[in-house]
Design an enzyme around this catalytic site. Structure first.
Site, PDB file in Angstrom:
ATOM      1  N   CYS A 113      42.797  12.595  69.073  1.00 31.28           N
ATOM      2  CA  CYS A 113      43.502  12.068  67.887  1.00 31.28           C
ATOM      3  C   CYS A 113      44.551  11.021  68.247  1.00 31.28           C
ATOM      4  O   CYS A 113      44.939  10.215  67.409  1.00 31.28           O
ATOM      5  CB  CYS A 113      44.136  13.207  67.107  1.00 31.28           C
ATOM      6  SG  CYS A 113      42.916  14.334  66.445  1.00 31.28           S
ATOM      7  N   HIS A 250      49.419   9.486  62.385  1.00 29.53           N
ATOM      8  CA  HIS A 250      48.096  10.114  62.442  1.00 29.53           C
ATOM      9  C   HIS A 250      47.948  11.002  61.210  1.00 29.53           C
ATOM     10  O   HIS A 250      48.858  11.754  60.864  1.00 29.53           O
ATOM     11  CB  HIS A 250      47.978  10.937  63.725  1.00 29.53           C
ATOM     12  CG  HIS A 250      46.756  11.784  63.784  1.00 29.53           C
ATOM     13  ND1 HIS A 250      45.499  11.289  63.506  1.00 29.53           N
ATOM     14  CD2 HIS A 250      46.586  13.097  64.084  1.00 29.53           C
ATOM     15  CE1 HIS A 250      44.623  12.266  63.634  1.00 29.53           C
ATOM     16  NE2 HIS A 250      45.248  13.371  63.979  1.00 29.53           N
ATOM     17  N   ASN A 280      41.197  14.405  58.399  1.00 29.36           N
ATOM     18  CA  ASN A 280      41.603  14.023  59.752  1.00 29.36           C
ATOM     19  C   ASN A 280      40.423  13.346  60.444  1.00 29.36           C
ATOM     20  O   ASN A 280      39.444  13.999  60.786  1.00 29.36           O
ATOM     21  CB  ASN A 280      42.051  15.282  60.513  1.00 29.36           C
ATOM     22  CG  ASN A 280      42.515  14.987  61.924  1.00 29.36           C
ATOM     23  OD1 ASN A 280      42.330  13.885  62.434  1.00 29.36           O
ATOM     24  ND2 ASN A 280      43.122  15.971  62.548  1.00 29.36           N
TER      25      ASN A 280
HETATM   26  O1  UT7 Z   1      44.560  15.992  64.712  1.00 26.97           O
HETATM   27  C1  UT7 Z   1      44.979  16.761  65.780  1.00 26.97           C
HETATM   28  C2  UT7 Z   1      46.193  17.473  65.464  1.00 26.97           C
HETATM   29  N1  UT7 Z   1      45.905  18.563  64.576  1.00 26.97           N
HETATM   30  C3  UT7 Z   1      46.829  18.955  63.742  1.00 26.97           C
HETATM   31  O2  UT7 Z   1      47.860  18.342  63.665  1.00 26.97           O
HETATM   32  C4  UT7 Z   1      46.588  20.190  62.940  1.00 26.97           C
HETATM   33  C5  UT7 Z   1      47.815  21.046  62.986  1.00 26.97           C
HETATM   34  N2  UT7 Z   1      47.713  22.262  62.218  1.00 26.97           N
HETATM   35  C6  UT7 Z   1      47.625  22.286  60.882  1.00 26.97           C
HETATM   36  O3  UT7 Z   1      47.524  21.270  60.255  1.00 26.97           O
HETATM   37  C7  UT7 Z   1      47.738  23.614  60.184  1.00 26.97           C
HETATM   38  O4  UT7 Z   1      48.128  24.592  61.124  1.00 26.97           O
HETATM   39  C8  UT7 Z   1      46.430  24.057  59.479  1.00 26.97           C
HETATM   40  C9  UT7 Z   1      46.161  23.186  58.257  1.00 26.97           C
HETATM   41  C10 UT7 Z   1      45.284  23.980  60.442  1.00 26.97           C
HETATM   42  C11 UT7 Z   1      46.555  25.510  58.997  1.00 26.97           C
HETATM   43  O5  UT7 Z   1      47.700  25.660  58.177  1.00 26.97           O
HETATM   44  P1  UT7 Z   1      48.722  26.867  58.428  1.00 26.97           P
HETATM   45  O6  UT7 Z   1      49.698  26.821  57.343  1.00 26.97           O
HETATM   46  O7  UT7 Z   1      49.222  26.736  59.841  1.00 26.97           O
HETATM   47  O8  UT7 Z   1      47.808  28.120  58.249  1.00 26.97           O
HETATM   48  P2  UT7 Z   1      47.497  29.294  59.290  1.00 26.97           P
HETATM   49  O9  UT7 Z   1      46.636  28.825  60.397  1.00 26.97           O
HETATM   50  O10 UT7 Z   1      48.778  29.969  59.647  1.00 26.97           O
HETATM   51  O11 UT7 Z   1      46.664  30.255  58.373  1.00 26.97           O
HETATM   52  C12 UT7 Z   1      47.243  30.937  57.245  1.00 26.97           C
HETATM   53  C13 UT7 Z   1      46.186  31.820  56.617  1.00 26.97           C
HETATM   54  C14 UT7 Z   1      45.469  32.718  57.597  1.00 26.97           C
HETATM   55  O12 UT7 Z   1      45.220  33.943  56.982  1.00 26.97           O
HETATM   56  P3  UT7 Z   1      46.148  35.229  57.292  1.00 26.97           P
HETATM   57  O13 UT7 Z   1      46.005  35.470  58.760  1.00 26.97           O
HETATM   58  O14 UT7 Z   1      47.531  34.830  56.903  1.00 26.97           O
HETATM   59  O15 UT7 Z   1      45.546  36.288  56.418  1.00 26.97           O
HETATM   60  C15 UT7 Z   1      44.167  32.016  57.827  1.00 26.97           C
HETATM   61  O16 UT7 Z   1      43.127  32.883  58.210  1.00 26.97           O
HETATM   62  O17 UT7 Z   1      45.167  31.006  56.003  1.00 26.97           O
HETATM   63  C16 UT7 Z   1      43.889  31.424  56.468  1.00 26.97           C
HETATM   64  N3  UT7 Z   1      42.998  30.284  56.483  1.00 26.97           N
HETATM   65  C17 UT7 Z   1      42.327  29.874  55.405  1.00 26.97           C
HETATM   66  N4  UT7 Z   1      42.270  30.336  54.149  1.00 26.97           N
HETATM   67  C18 UT7 Z   1      41.484  29.673  53.282  1.00 26.97           C
HETATM   68  C19 UT7 Z   1      42.733  29.457  57.521  1.00 26.97           C
HETATM   69  N5  UT7 Z   1      41.869  28.494  57.120  1.00 26.97           N
HETATM   70  C20 UT7 Z   1      41.610  28.740  55.819  1.00 26.97           C
HETATM   71  C21 UT7 Z   1      40.801  28.094  54.863  1.00 26.97           C
HETATM   72  N6  UT7 Z   1      40.783  28.584  53.609  1.00 26.97           N
HETATM   73  N7  UT7 Z   1      40.085  26.979  55.146  1.00 26.97           N
END
Ligand code: UT7
Length: 323
Positions: A113, A250, A280
């Site tokens: 990225c 980005h 992304n």
């Molecule tokens: O380009 C390279 C760099 N990449 C990035 O910058 C990405 C950085 N990370 C992010 O953008 C975020 O961490 C995400 C968008 C990937 C995730 O957001 P988050 O607020 O950090 O969510 P999380 O990973 O803490 O997940 C929260 C909850 C989890 O459930 P529990 O454990 O709280 O029950 C996940 O299992 O959301 C769940 N979850 C989803 N729910 C519905 C994860 N993916 C999904 C989904 N739909 N697609």
């Protein structure tokens, strides 16, 4: 002093648009979750048989048109991608051939990225040292090819696309008033290579593999490191955040962009945001955003633009340029 000055931009997005709602049919996810956690509403996916080079070639042609140049007038192509057509040759040589560039040289850069920022820094160095006078910097990806469509934590986040920026040598005073790239700042730290990676490759599995990400961990690193590298690049350029006309980050997550802008003291109306429409697109995200903003007439000659990115590696960096 020689500066690498922007001459033209171009971009290409595959025709197929995939709305968040499409993922609801096969995964336990929702438009609301994707929108609120990432800011993404839709993304483009390449059609079957459409390759990264096809996207890159279309973006390159658009940039040539914007610059009023022929392919034969480009000395070098630096193409950032993590999704090349083939393991080798480089995707860049496909573009070189397609635009009728019979001299010079073309190669790929791999910093996922952050690839476009790394490519920009190499192009800047090549121009300032006299290795090339006109360089096409491209970010192009077909991330849809390396997504696990059963993994809701990754597959809803990425998209396909390409963007290109043509830089050319021009005489500058050596001050922050010059047009062109004023400073670059690059970093990587391989201790974090397991936070965001692809579980395959030619010398490990012999397959292309799929994206794996510890989203929350990457998120935390992103907010800290993007603000740090952005501030470092500005300092090297002899500017502070009050001098920024546009922040072009980005496009991974709207929340990361908002927090980084806040840390840098840049108001959101000065931030170019395309993540809602592109998702992304990895190395393509910054040149896509730059080209879209340029096509909309938002970037004015003399504007100071800060670009910054982070991704797998971890690798991150920033560049300051005067348009
Ligand atoms: O380009 C390279 C760099 N990449 C990035 O910058 C990405 C950085 N990370 C992010 O953008 C975020 O961490 C995400 C968008 C990937 C995730 O957001 P988050 O607020 O950090 O969510 P999380 O990973 O803490 O997940 C929260 C909850 C989890 O459930 P529990 O454990 O709280 O029950 C996940 O299992 O959301 C769940 N979850 C989803 N729910 C519905 C994860 N993916 C999904 C989904 N739909 N697609």
């Amino acid at each position: 002093m020689i500066r690498a000055v922007p001459r033209g931009t171009g971009h290409y997005l595959p025709v197929r648009v995939v709305e968040n709602a499409e993922f609801e049919k096969t995964l336990d996810t929702s438009d609301e979750w994707i929108r609120s956690r990432s800011g993404i509403e839709r993304r483009h996916f390449a059609h079957e048989g459409e390759k990264t080079s096809d996207l890159a070639i279309a973006a390159a042609r658009a940039a040539l048109l914007d610059a009023g140049l022929e392919g034969s007038e480009i000395d070098a192509i630096v193409l950032a991608t993590a999704t090349p057509d083939q393991t080798f040759p480089s995707t860049a040589v496909r573009v070189q051939d397609a635009i009728g560039m019979r001299g010079g040289f073309a190669f790929d850069i791999q910093a996922v990225c952050a690839g476009f920022v790394f490519a920009l820094a190499q192009a800047d160095a090549m121009i300032r040292t006299g290795l090339a006078r006109r360089v096409m910097v491209i970010g192009a990806e077909t991330f849809s090819r390396i997504l696990d469509f059963t993994d809701r934590t990754t597959c809803v986040l990425f998209g396909d696309g390409a963007g290109a920026l043509i830089l050319e040598a021009a005489e500058g005073e050596g001050s922050a008033e010059d047009r062109g790239i004023l400073a670059t700042d690059l970093h990587s730290d391989g201790r974090y290579s397991d936070l965001l990676y692809v579980d395959g490759g030619p010398s490990s599995t012999g397959t292309a593999g799929a994206v794996r990400m510890s989203g929350q961990e990457v998120f935390k690193h992103a907010v800290i490191k993007l603000a740090q590298t952005g501030a470092a690049a500005l300092k090297k350029a002899g500017l502070d955040t009050t001098g920024i006309d546009w922040l072009v980050p980005h496009q991974a997550n709207l929340r990361i962009m908002t927090m980084t802008a806040q840390k840098l003291g840049v108001p959101m109306e000065r931030v170019v945001v395309t993540v809602q429409d592109h998702g992304n697109t990895s190395a393509a995200s910054i040149p896509l955003a730059l080209s879209v903003a340029n096509a909309e007439g938002r970037l004015r000659k003399g504007d100071v633009i800060l670009v910054e990115a982070i991704g797998g590696g971890l690798a991150w960096g920033a560049a300051v340029m005067r348009w």
